[in-house]
Each structure stands twice: as structure tokens, then as C-alpha cells.
Design an enzyme around this catalytic site. Structure first.
Site, PDB file in Angstrom:
ATOM      1  N   GLU A   1       7.865   3.130   7.989  1.00 26.44           N
ATOM      2  CA  GLU A   1       6.952   3.300   9.126  1.00 26.44           C
ATOM      3  C   GLU A   1       7.424   2.441  10.291  1.00 26.44           C
ATOM      4  OE1 GLU A   1       3.318   2.075   7.257  1.00 26.44           O
ATOM      5  OE2 GLU A   1       3.448   3.705   5.808  1.00 26.44           O
TER       6      GLU A   1
ATOM      7  N   LEU B   1       2.794   8.103   7.680  1.00 27.67           N
ATOM      8  CA  LEU B   1       2.199   6.888   7.126  1.00 27.67           C
ATOM      9  C   LEU B   1       1.745   7.124   5.681  1.00 27.67           C
ATOM     10  CD1 LEU B   1      -0.287   4.610   9.075  1.00 27.67           C
ATOM     11  CD2 LEU B   1      -0.176   4.730   6.597  1.00 27.67           C
ATOM     12  N   SER B   2       2.656   6.937   4.750  1.00 26.21           N
ATOM     13  CA  SER B   2       2.311   7.073   3.342  1.00 26.21           C
ATOM     14  C   SER B   2       3.346   6.329   2.522  1.00 26.21           C
ATOM     15  CB  SER B   2       2.298   8.555   2.936  1.00 26.21           C
ATOM     16  OG  SER B   2       2.258   8.668   1.525  1.00 26.21           O
ATOM     17  N   GLU B   3       2.930   5.257   1.888  1.00 20.47           N
ATOM     18  CA  GLU B   3       3.891   4.455   1.111  1.00 20.47           C
ATOM     19  C   GLU B   3       4.416   5.242  -0.082  1.00 20.47           C
ATOM     20  OE1 GLU B   3       1.082   3.244   2.396  1.00 20.47           O
ATOM     21  OE2 GLU B   3       1.924   1.818   3.843  1.00 20.47           O
TER      22      GLU B   3
ATOM     23  N   PHE C   1       4.317  -4.250   5.097  1.00 13.76           N
ATOM     24  CA  PHE C   1       3.874  -5.524   4.527  1.00 13.76           C
ATOM     25  C   PHE C   1       3.781  -5.306   3.017  1.00 13.76           C
ATOM     26  CE2 PHE C   1       2.464  -5.890   8.857  1.00 13.76           C
ATOM     27  CZ  PHE C   1       2.452  -7.248   9.160  1.00 13.76           C
TER      28      PHE C   1
ATOM     29  N   ASP D   1       1.663  -6.252   1.114  1.00 14.01           N
ATOM     30  CA  ASP D   1       0.253  -5.945   0.815  1.00 14.01           C
ATOM     31  C   ASP D   1      -0.028  -4.436   0.806  1.00 14.01           C
ATOM     32  OD1 ASP D   1      -1.154  -8.892   1.837  1.00 14.01           O
ATOM     33  OD2 ASP D   1       0.806  -8.308   2.612  1.00 14.01           O
TER      34      ASP D   1
ATOM     35  N   ILE E   1       2.006  -2.050  -0.376  1.00 18.42           N
ATOM     36  CA  ILE E   1       2.941  -1.348  -1.256  1.00 18.42           C
ATOM     37  C   ILE E   1       2.240  -0.563  -2.364  1.00 18.42           C
ATOM     38  CG2 ILE E   1       3.368  -3.086  -3.061  1.00 18.42           C
ATOM     39  CD1 ILE E   1       6.426  -2.566  -2.525  1.00 18.42           C
TER      40      ILE E   1
ATOM     41  N   PRO F   1       0.010   1.918  -2.788  1.00 16.45           N
ATOM     42  CA  PRO F   1       0.059   3.381  -2.933  1.00 16.45           C
ATOM     43  C   PRO F   1       1.393   3.854  -3.535  1.00 16.45           C
ATOM     44  CG  PRO F   1      -0.846   2.797  -0.805  1.00 16.45           C
ATOM     45  CD  PRO F   1      -0.316   1.518  -1.426  1.00 16.45           C
TER      46      PRO F   1
ATOM     47  N   HIS G   1      -2.286  -9.151   4.928  1.00 16.69           N
ATOM     48  CA  HIS G   1      -0.950  -9.298   5.524  1.00 16.69           C
ATOM     49  C   HIS G   1      -0.311 -10.604   5.047  1.00 16.69           C
ATOM     50  CE1 HIS G   1      -3.111  -6.643   8.318  1.00 16.69           C
ATOM     51  NE2 HIS G   1      -1.946  -6.140   8.657  1.00 16.69           N
TER      52      HIS G   1
END
Lengths: 325, 353
Positions: free
Chosen positions: A29, A58-60, A83, A85, A87, A89, A129
């Protein structure tokens, strides 16, 4: 050699890898036009184009699942999670897929993806974060975990990660992205995995740390030296593979150990390292191993300096282990 | 689709229609498809029996899915990549993975290409680009997207196909994968074999949409729903989307409506949740019987042909099972292979069986 910050060294490492090998590509992203929210990927899109520097939706799970598919086909994707934080998904893709492809296919499908993620507190990032959750990944067989603490190591470990054949979680200490500065070799500079770095030699106790905990560990060692306590500071550099030999050798020499990380204590990496030292260096120990870690709470916003280990807490633990034996 | 109550739904084509739909090779294509479908069905029946006898640990039959799997195998090219779910091993066989190798996998022997690491029906066959499957639902969908992206970067002519069931359309990676593919316009075909059950959950309760295919419109392209028990319609659909994908059309979603004619797996008891008339409805849509009846009716298959296909399938399955049952299990030391490219650590004492 050039003087630069840690985040600039990450950037130089990415430039070098993309120059060396057309199969290396970057995705995540805001990594392209924006150059990454921390600017780690700044300029890559201008040099290598949008085909190889990919701004994703926007999709991990989409980023990592896509990177896995690219790697299965033979490319060398370097995925950025903005970040650490965020991760989770993608946790399923990382632990169920990426980590297991080579094993479950009997070696038919190696899957070499490097996942970069800024981690850690101290930037007023609050609950989401700031976290350091490296232990989740160390617990999963099939993943390597690297955490640099200096600009030279950031470039050198990143290039090793990209040229490795296994999945690598590459966690960058964002708190010292710009405060850690130093000389970084030009060109194809690589730091091998599984070799700890002795930051400072010492005789009386060993302080083990990594990433953003190296500066406070060094500060504590300097303070202890004024009182004649000689602390050895070991930067582990990679948690998987772990340089067990260096850790054991240091404790065999000093007889005392303090393990430092900013992640929460319970089942943190310090628990593993302490257990290894207890199993392999027990008869050298003159005092119980102590851990200096984040607390077993979510990461706080207003009280982050209470949560985070600092030089004073490390120094206090060092003095406590010196009391014994 | 209408549900006949037990009476077979005939394929509604004349031979001329069929030539028109799937090309001048239609007769040979359909006879070949029939042979593969018989092999799949024979293997399913035999392995379910062996599972009941305790000779294999698990089995996930694809009975009712044969038309989709065989048509996929016959329509794809060598350079295409398959990202399968549980019910697609037959695709690998049609694409050239040897049956004896697959049966070694089912018995998890030392000659299993994936070294006995996975439950049966989770093969990996890299020589035909049949990617190792996960038991996690839907994760392969984004992998297909990544492979399609890589194909485009390398300027390769392949297409990536992701196979999944109706249940997977509720999973994270379905959304992420279909979305990424739409944004990037990739050569990927999403193949949903909607057998109307995700273990015990009927498709009506999986999603409120009228067709699963219409979900594609949320990502900027169109999907189609096809009768997945009509081999002619399935071949026609695969031929079209693969041709368009190679021409740069961007992604496709095809929903093949099929009927699950067995339990979800050897661990499942569908009498707890399926309506009593389900099996009768499913039999009306049996893809193998539909094709066999049509081929016989138009004179493209006679009794001797039928007996020949049955005998060849039966013998090849029997021989493969005998070979696998005579093969030892993987060595204990093999446990430590392939975790990493080179072992990071191996216990000093390898455990013994």
C-alpha cells in the site's frame, strides 16, 4: 561507503536488489507514487516503473496472497505491510500458506517472499502503530525472521533476505528509522543470517537485544561501565535462524544474562532465549536470567514510555543479576 | 436449472449443435472426456471403499464434479497454472500427472510426490503446474492472482485458474483476489464449482445473491453461471474464457452449478442435514450418465466402447493401488526436509517409527 539513516539503507537495499535481478519486485500500500509512508520505497517507481513497484488495493491478505502466487511462479516479491500491527488479515496467508508451501508440496513449490514491516513503539503510535509481535512468526516453522538495528545491517540483512530461498519476515525498527545513522557499504553488501553481532564486549554480564532495543541496551552498558560493571551487548540480528552458539558462548564467559525486547513478556522471544540458555549454559550461570520487556498489556498511547523498556530498566536488571552469586 | 425428481435430464443437443459449440473435434473430445470421467468415478468409488476399510486415511470424492474437472483439463494448455481446491485432482490427471503417482499420494507413501506431508486428495504436481493445495478455504484464489500477475510481467501466454467451491465465496481471499484481479486486469479465471453445499451449509444460506456469478460485477467484470453437469456447456465455457483471457480480456468468474453426489468427505454424514430427496435430484444431474446417455443415443459410443473404458479405468486404478500398498511410508528423517531450503536444525536423534 556512505553515511545514511536506517530507512535510507532499506531504500538503498531495495534499489540494489531491483538493479541486480529483474525478478525482484515491490508491492504494497502506497509504496509506489507515494514512496511508502516512511519513504522506504521512495524513488523506486521512477527507476523501475509501475510494473515492478506495485501500488496495491488496501488488503493485507491480498498483498501477501498475491506475493505468494508471484513467488510460486518464480518471481522474488518484496511485500510491504505498512505497519506490523496491520499484518493480521494476512496472518493466514503467512502461517498457513507461505510458511508451509515448500514442506507440504514435498519441495516442489518453494515460496520465497520477503515481507517488510515497520514494527515497534516510541513514535506516539498508540495501540495500532506500535506493536512488536515477532514471536508469532518465530513460532511458525518455515519462516525466517530478521530485525536490523543499524543502517549497515538494514541493507546487508535485506539483501541477504531477498537472495535467500526461504520466506523472510523483515521487521524494521521504525523508532530508529531516522535516528540510527551510520556508514553503509555501497553495492551488493550482504550480512549473513544466523550471526549475532557483538555491539560491545564485556566480562560480567551479557545483555541480549535486537532492533530498537540496541540503543537503550548500549546506553545501559555505558552507565554500568562507570561503576566498573562490564556488560557485553549482543545484537541477535536474526531470531530465526538464531545464533545460539554466540549466545551460549557469551553466557559461558560472563555467567549472567539479561534479555531485552519491547514485545510483551509472556511467551515472547525472551522466553525462548532464556530457555535455550538454561538448557545449554546452566552450569555457567551465576544468577537467574532476567527479562526486560514490554508489559503484558496492549500497547498504550499516553503511557508508551512506561510500557517500553529503556536504559534505566535495563541497567536496573543488570544490577540485579550482579547482586547474585 | 430445474430439478427433475430422479429422472435423468438429457443433454439437449444434436451432433450439429455440439460441433458448433465445441468445434470440429467434438466427437473425439467427448469420447476422451467420457473416458476421463469414468476414471474419476472409478477412482472415487474404489477409494471411498478403501477408506471404509481403513486402508487410506481420508478421501474427498469429486463425484458429480467430473464434467468441470475433465473439461478444465482438456481445455487448458501446458503453460496454464491450476490453483485447485479439494475436488480437483482429476484436473491434474487429465493434464498429464500419472495416476500411479497420484495414488502414491493417496496412500502417503515414500513415493508420494509430496512425501506424505498432506492428507489424501491434497496433491502437488508441479510438472503439470497443479499447485499444492491447502485445506484452508479460499487462500488459493489470491495465489492465482499473483501467478497471473507474474505471467503478465514475464510476457508469458499462460492463464491462471483458481478452483473453489460455493463456501469459499464467503472467505476473505475471494474478495481480495477478485478485487485485485479486476483492478490489474489479469489473465485469471475464477472457477467456482457450486455443488450447493459447504459441508452442511446450503448455498442459499451461504450468500443472499441469486447467482454466485453476479458477485463479479462488484469487481468490474461479468460472471456467468453454467450447468456444470453438461459437459458440452462446460467445454464451451472454458474454451471461451481461456481464449478471451489470452487475448487480454482481464479476469473471468464462472460459476458451474453441480450436485455433490457424495458426503463432503469420508468424515461426513449428510443424512444429518440434506433433504431426503437430495440424492434423487442429484442423480438427475449426474454428468457422467448424462454424457454416456447422449453419446449412446447419437451413436458415438457403443456397448463395446463403454465396457472398454470401464475395464481400462478399473485395471489402472487396481494396479496403482497395488503398487502404492506395496510401497513403504516416508522415512522418519524426511520429516526435517523442506521446512527450509536447508535444515536450520535437525534433532540429534531422529525419531523412529
Amino acid at each position: 561507503m556512505s553515511e545514511m539513516t536506517l530507512v535510507q539503507a532499506v531504500n538503498r537495499g531495495l534499489f540494489e536488489a531491483m538493479k541486480q535481478d529483474p525478478d525482484v519486485l515491490v508491492l504494497g500500500e502506497d509504496v509506489g507514487v507515494d514512496g511508502g509512508v516512511f519513504r522506504a520505497t521512495d524513488g523506486l517507481i521512477k527507476e523501475y516503473g509501475a510494473e515492478r513497484v506495485i501500488d496495491t488495493p488496501l488488503s493485507e491478505t491480498g498483498i501477501i496472497g498475491t506475493a505468494v502466487g508471484m513467488a510460486l511462479y518464480g518471481l522474488k516479491p518484496v511485500a510491504e505491510i505498512q505497519f506490523l500491527d496491520f499484518i493480521y488479515p494476512a496472518f493466514d496467508q503467512i502461517v498457513s500458506e507461505l510458511a508451509k508451501f515448500r514442506f507440504r508440496s514435498g519441495g516442489q513449490y518453494p515460496c520465497h517472499v520477503v515481507i517488510r514491516a515497520p514494527y515497534g513503539g516510541g513514535i506516539k503510535g498508540g495501540v495500532y502503530h506500535s506493536q512488536s509481535t515477532e514471536a508469532y512468526f518465530c513460532h511458525t516453522a518455515g519462516l525466517k525472521v530478521a530485525i536490523p538495528s543499524t543502517p549497515a545491517d538494514a541493507k546487508g540483512l535485506l539483501l541477504t533476505a531477498i537472495h535467500d530461498e526461504d520466506p523472510v519476515m523483515f521487521f524494521e525498527p521504525k523508532r530508529i528509522y531516522r535516528t540510527a545513522t551510520g556508514e553503509v557499504p555501497d553495492g551488493d553488501y550482504r550480512v549473513p543470517f544466523g550471526q549475532a553481532r557483538t555491539v560491545r564486549e564485556g566480562e560480567h554480564l551479557s545483555i541480549f537485544a535486537y532492533g530498537a532495543m540496541i540503543p537503550p541496551a548500549s546506553e545501559a552498558a555505558a552507565a554500568l561501565a562507570k561503576d566498573g560493571i562490564s556488560a557485553e551487548v549482543i545484537d541477535l540480528r536474526t531470531l530465526v535462524p538464531l545464533d545460539e552458539a554466540a549466545a551460549v558462548a557469551s553466557v559461558e564467559k560472563t555467567g549472567r544474562a539479561v534479555v531485552v525486547h519491547e514485545a510483551a513478556r509472556f511467551c515472547g522471544f525472551g522466553a525462548e532465549l532464556s530457555a535455550i540458555l538454561a538448557e545449554k549454559a546452566f552450569y555457567s550461570l551465576k544468577a537467574p536470567i532476567l527479562r526486560v520487556t514490554g508489559y503484558d498489556t496492549p500497547f498504550p498511547y499516553a503511557l508508551e514510555n512506561v510500557y517500553l523498556p529503556n536504559a534505566a530498566r535495563i541497567e536496573a536488571a543488570a544490577r540485579a543479576v550482579m547482586q547474585e552469586g | 436449472m430445474t430439478d427433475a425428481s430422479g429422472s435423468l435430464l438429457p443433454l439437449p443437443y444434436t451432433p450439429t449443435d455440439v460441433y458448433h459449440r465445441i468445434g470440429p473435434e467434438a466427437r473425439e473430445t467427448l469420447r476422451s472426456a467420457y473416458g476421463w470421467m469414468i476414471l474419476g468415478r472409478t477412482l472415487d468409488a474404489r477409494m471411498q471403499g478403501l477408506q471404509r476399510q481403513g486402508r487410506v486415511g481420508f478421501y474427498g470424492a469429486a463425484t458429480g464434479h467430473e464434467a468441470v474437472n475433465v473439461a478444465a483439463g482438456l481445455s487448458t494448455r501446458k503453460e496454464d497454472w491450476i490453483f485447485p481446491g479439494l475436488r480437483e485432482p482429476l484436473v491434474a490427471l487429465v493434464r498429464g500427472h500419472p495416476l500411479p503417482r497420484y495414488v502414491q499420494h493417496l496412500f502417503a507413501t515414500a513415493h508420494d510426490p509430496s512425501k506424505g506431508r498432506q492428507m489424501p486428495c491434497h496433491p502437488s504436481a508441479s510438472e503439470v503446474h497443479h499447485v499444492s493445495i491447502s485445506s484452508v478455504i479460499g487462500t488459493q484464489i489470491t495465489h492465482a492472482v499473483g501467478a497471473a500477475w507474474a505471467m503478465r510481467l514475464r510476457k508469458a501466454s499462460g492463464v491462471a485458474l483458481a478452483f473453489f467451491g460455493d463456501g469459499a465465496t464467503s472467505a476473505n481471499d475471494f474478495h481480495a483476489g477478485l478485487n485485485f484481479a479486476g483492478v490489474a486486469g489479469l489473465p485469471v479465471v475464477f472457477v467456482c464449482a457450486n455443488n450447493q453445499w459447504a459441508i452442511s451449509m446450503p448455498v442459499e444460506r451461504q450468500s443472499a445473491v441469486a447467482t454466485l456469478a453476479q458477485k463479479a460485477s462488484a469487481y468490474g467484470y461479468s460472471g456467468v453461471t453454467v450447468d456444470g453437469t453438461d459437459i458440452v456447456a462446460v467445454l464451451e465455457a472454458f474454451q471461451r474464457v481461456l481464449r478471451e483471457s489470452r487475448e487480454g480480456s482481464g479476469p473471468h468468474l464462472i460459476e458451474f452449478r453441480v450436485y455433490r453426489m457424495t458426503p463432503h468427505s469420508s468424515s461426513d454424514d449428510p443424512t444429518r442435514y440434506q433433504p431426503v430427496d437430495w440424492n434423487a435430484r442429484a442423480r438427475a444431474h449426474d454428468p457422467v450418465v448424462r454424457l454416456e446417455t447422449w453419446l449412446s443415443t447419437v451413436g458415438w459410443l457403443d456397448d463395446a466402447d463403454r465396457a472398454g473404458y470401464a475395464q481400462r479405468a478399473s485395471e489402472s486404478v487396481r494396479d496403482a493401488i497395488a503398487e502404492a500398498e506395496a510401497t513403504p511410508p516416508p522415512s522418519p528423517a524426511s520429516l526435517f526436509e523442506d521446512v527450509f531450503s536447508r535444515p536450520l536444525s535437525v534433532p540429534v536423534e531422529i525419531p523412529r517409527i
